[in-house]
Scaffold this active site. Structure first.
Site, PDB file in Angstrom:
ATOM      1  N   GLU A  51       0.828  -1.204   0.000  1.00 10.72           N
ATOM      2  CA  GLU A  51       0.000   0.000   0.000  1.00 10.72           C
ATOM      3  C   GLU A  51       0.870   1.265   0.000  1.00 10.72           C
ATOM      4  O   GLU A  51       0.692   2.180   0.802  1.00 10.72           O
ATOM      5  CB  GLU A  51      -0.968  -0.014   1.188  1.00 10.72           C
ATOM      6  CG  GLU A  51      -1.934  -1.189   1.130  1.00 10.72           C
ATOM      7  CD  GLU A  51      -2.985  -1.163   2.228  1.00 10.72           C
ATOM      8  OE1 GLU A  51      -2.756  -0.486   3.250  1.00 10.72           O
ATOM      9  OE2 GLU A  51      -4.038  -1.814   2.073  1.00 10.72           O
ATOM     10  N   GLU A  64      -5.980  -8.636   0.407  1.00  7.24           N
ATOM     11  CA  GLU A  64      -6.549  -8.662   1.751  1.00  7.24           C
ATOM     12  C   GLU A  64      -8.035  -8.365   1.667  1.00  7.24           C
ATOM     13  O   GLU A  64      -8.463  -7.472   0.926  1.00  7.24           O
ATOM     14  CB  GLU A  64      -5.888  -7.611   2.661  1.00  7.24           C
ATOM     15  CG  GLU A  64      -4.409  -7.803   2.913  1.00  7.24           C
ATOM     16  CD  GLU A  64      -3.823  -6.669   3.756  1.00  7.24           C
ATOM     17  OE1 GLU A  64      -4.606  -5.988   4.465  1.00  7.24           O
ATOM     18  OE2 GLU A  64      -2.599  -6.465   3.697  1.00  7.24           O
TER      19      GLU A  64
END
Length: 565
Positions: free
Chosen positions: A199, A345
């Site tokens: 990220e 995720e």
């Protein structure tokens, strides 16, 4: 017939096949099974046919029993050709040995896995060996790590679990040699993905790593190519859906303008190498950050409730599908519509929020797992299968709780490995099999508490994980107003026994009803448990053939050489 470096191509068509395979990016090994099985690469199929076939012919041409018949197809090899035959056979032996040592296939595995962060963020340490044993017992086919912890990788030796390892945001030097190549051997670890960074474009990263992501990915790719394992191990980078500049309706999805140039670089690399775009999707956080009960309901996978996309006309029943299709739309607008997705995720916590409970976590994570194993894709892209990693395997009580107290409670299992709720990672689901009607077995008006409790104990046991729905915090633990807790638990147990016996009337020790007793998140299922084949039709399993030659194989090849003379 063409002979080159020990590789015999029987026809012009065979030569074209191998040439094409060598030239192709080799971006797919399609299909899946229960997380593991054997798949033969397209290259090995062509090469094996080219290598072994002429060796067999050499043997048959010189053998008294088979010579006459075989000579009708291939002329007998004279003495002058025996040297050529020997070279061919030796080339076959060498090439086949090398190919079996490290399989070089590319692939994109649809399937289901979990995120596992080791034991660094937990006071209740579960050893990597115990965690791998747990994943194996639950038939979890893939695991995504947040580093390349050698203790975890060593625990994975010899397992069939496909592995994604991660390069930290701040390094990539010599990483492939030390953390990937050393584990890629027969009986080693099935490392399939390298996640470069995590990220990186998130606002909390303060742009610290943004300029370095693409160069780092390129550096890792060059290292993979130097080690000749770039068709076995793929690179990607996990991104957050916060990178989307818009997502409602899904067809209008686009990336933030300031990220488009960077995304084009990354996507060009993923497309060229046949990799997937990894995105983290959290419908729970949408509800939590907006403090919205309505969004919490929309986040769950529902059968009929939902909204239409006014542009595409597609009907959506949950936030997960909407977010994924918005990502597809953003990829299309960026110029890379054919890059597939990998969900890095996605999950739902069991505590720490108004919207987090064991019941809601079980409901969402079970439905998410079924979706990923079904091969269905999304409403807007039903023909594109998703690979998925559930977040996460274990609770982590030392995790930072800045976003909220729920951060410590994402685990399907607690830190010691005990299940928080029942979830099936094999796509073994209750369903209305063999034409079973809508009938359930319940306790009815039985008031005798001791009798009801004995029913629960006989079906579920005293400490069994088979009936976690009626354990404290489970979806069926607390009863509605029209029955007692023991009546509800007994009804659940009676119906479980009734359905597992295919609704045999003799197996119902209560009352058979035709009105569904389910309520809220508590589901009274119909049917028996079966394990269907996962993945799309006509699919091949995503495992890599990486085995040494057996003694028998070597013996047969040597025998062929001897019979040549």
């Amino acid at each position: 017939m063409y002979i080159a470096a020990g590789l015999v191509l029987r026809t012009e068509a065979d030569r074209d096949v191998v040439s094409r395979l060598r030239a192709e990016p080799q971006s797919e090994l399609v299909g899946t099974s229960s997380g593991f099985s054997v798949a033969i690469t397209r290259y090995s199929q062509a090469a094996f046919g080219g290598l072994l076939y002429p060796v067999l012919l050499t043997f048959f041409a010189g053998h008294k029993r088979w010579g006459t018949h075989q000579r009708e197809i291939y002329p007998p090899l004279g003495d002058g050709m025996k040297g050529v035959a020997l070279l061919i056979a030796l080339g076959a032996l060498v090439a086949l040995t090398q190919h079996c040592a490290v399989a070089t296939t590319s692939w994109t595995p649809p399937g289901m896995g979990v995120n596992y962060g080791g034991s660094l963020l937990s006071t209740k340490t579960m050893t990597p060996n115990a965690a791998v044993k747990l994943m194996t017992e639950k038939q979890i086919g893939m695991v995504k790590m947040f580093d390349a912890d050698s203790t975890i990788l060593k625990a994975l030796f010899g397992s069939e679990i496909e592995v994604a390892v991660a390069v930290p945001n701040d390094t990539a030097d010599d990483w492939v040699t030390n953390n990937v190549k050393r584990y890629l051997f027969p009986g080693g670890v099935k490392i399939r993905w390298i996640c470069v960074g995590n990220e990186v474009f998130g606002t909390w990263q303060m742009d610290a790593y943004k300029p370095w992501l693409y160069p780092a990915m390129l550096k890792v790719l060059i290292a993979l190519q130097a080690q000749k394992i770039d068709n076995v191990v793929k690179i990607t980078t996990p991104v957050n859906t916060g990178d989307l500049g818009g997502s409602d309706p899904p067809s209008s999805g686009f990336f933030k303008p300031e990220l488009v140039t960077l995304y084009r670089q990354i996507l060009s690399l993923l497309k060229a190498t046949g990799s997937r775009f990894m995105v983290n999707v959290y419908p729970f956080l949408v509800a939590e950050q907006n403090d919205s009960p309505a969004l919490a309901q929309q986040a769950q996978f529902r059968d009929n409730l939902g909204t239409y996309d006014p542009v595409s006309g597609v009907f959506y029943t949950n936030l997960f599908d909407k977010t994924v299709d918005a990502t597809y739309a953003a990829l299309n607008k960026t110029g890379y519509p054919d890059v597939d997705l990998l969900i890095g995720e996605c999950g739902w916590p069991t505590a720490g929020s108004t919207y987090a409970s064991i019941a809601t976590a079980r409901q969402f994570n079970s439905d998410f797992t079924k979706r990923c194993l079904s091969g269905q894709g999304t409403p807007g892209h039903s023909n594109r299968t998703l690979g998925c990693f559930l977040f996460e395997l274990l609770d982590e009580d030392l995790k930072e709780t800045g976003p909220g107290p729920f951060e410590t409670s994402w685990g399907v299992f607690n830190a010691t490995g005990y299940p928080m709720y029942d979830i099936d990672f094999t796509n073994t689901t209750f369903f209305q099999a063999d034409g079973l009607p809508k009938r359930w077995c319940v306790a009815g008006n039985i008031q005798n508490e001791a009798l009801l409790q004995s029913v629960v104990s006989s079906v579920c046991g005293f400490n069994s994980t088979e009936c976690l729905d009626i354990a404290p915090g489970g979806a069926c633990f607390s009863p509605p107003s029209n029955m007692t807790t023991t009546q509800l638990h007994a009804s659940y147990a009676l119906n479980r026994q009734y359905q597992l016996n295919k609704q045999n009337p003799q197996s119902c020790n209560g009352v058979v009803v035709t009105t569904d007793p389910s309520f809220s998140y508590c589901k009274f299922e119909i049917g028996t448990k079966v394990t269907p084949i996962m993945g799309p039709p006509n699919a091949i399993s995503p495992a890599i053939v990486s085995r040494p030659l057996t003694g028998l194989t070597v013996f047969v090849l040597i025998g062929m050489l001897l019979f040549t003379f």
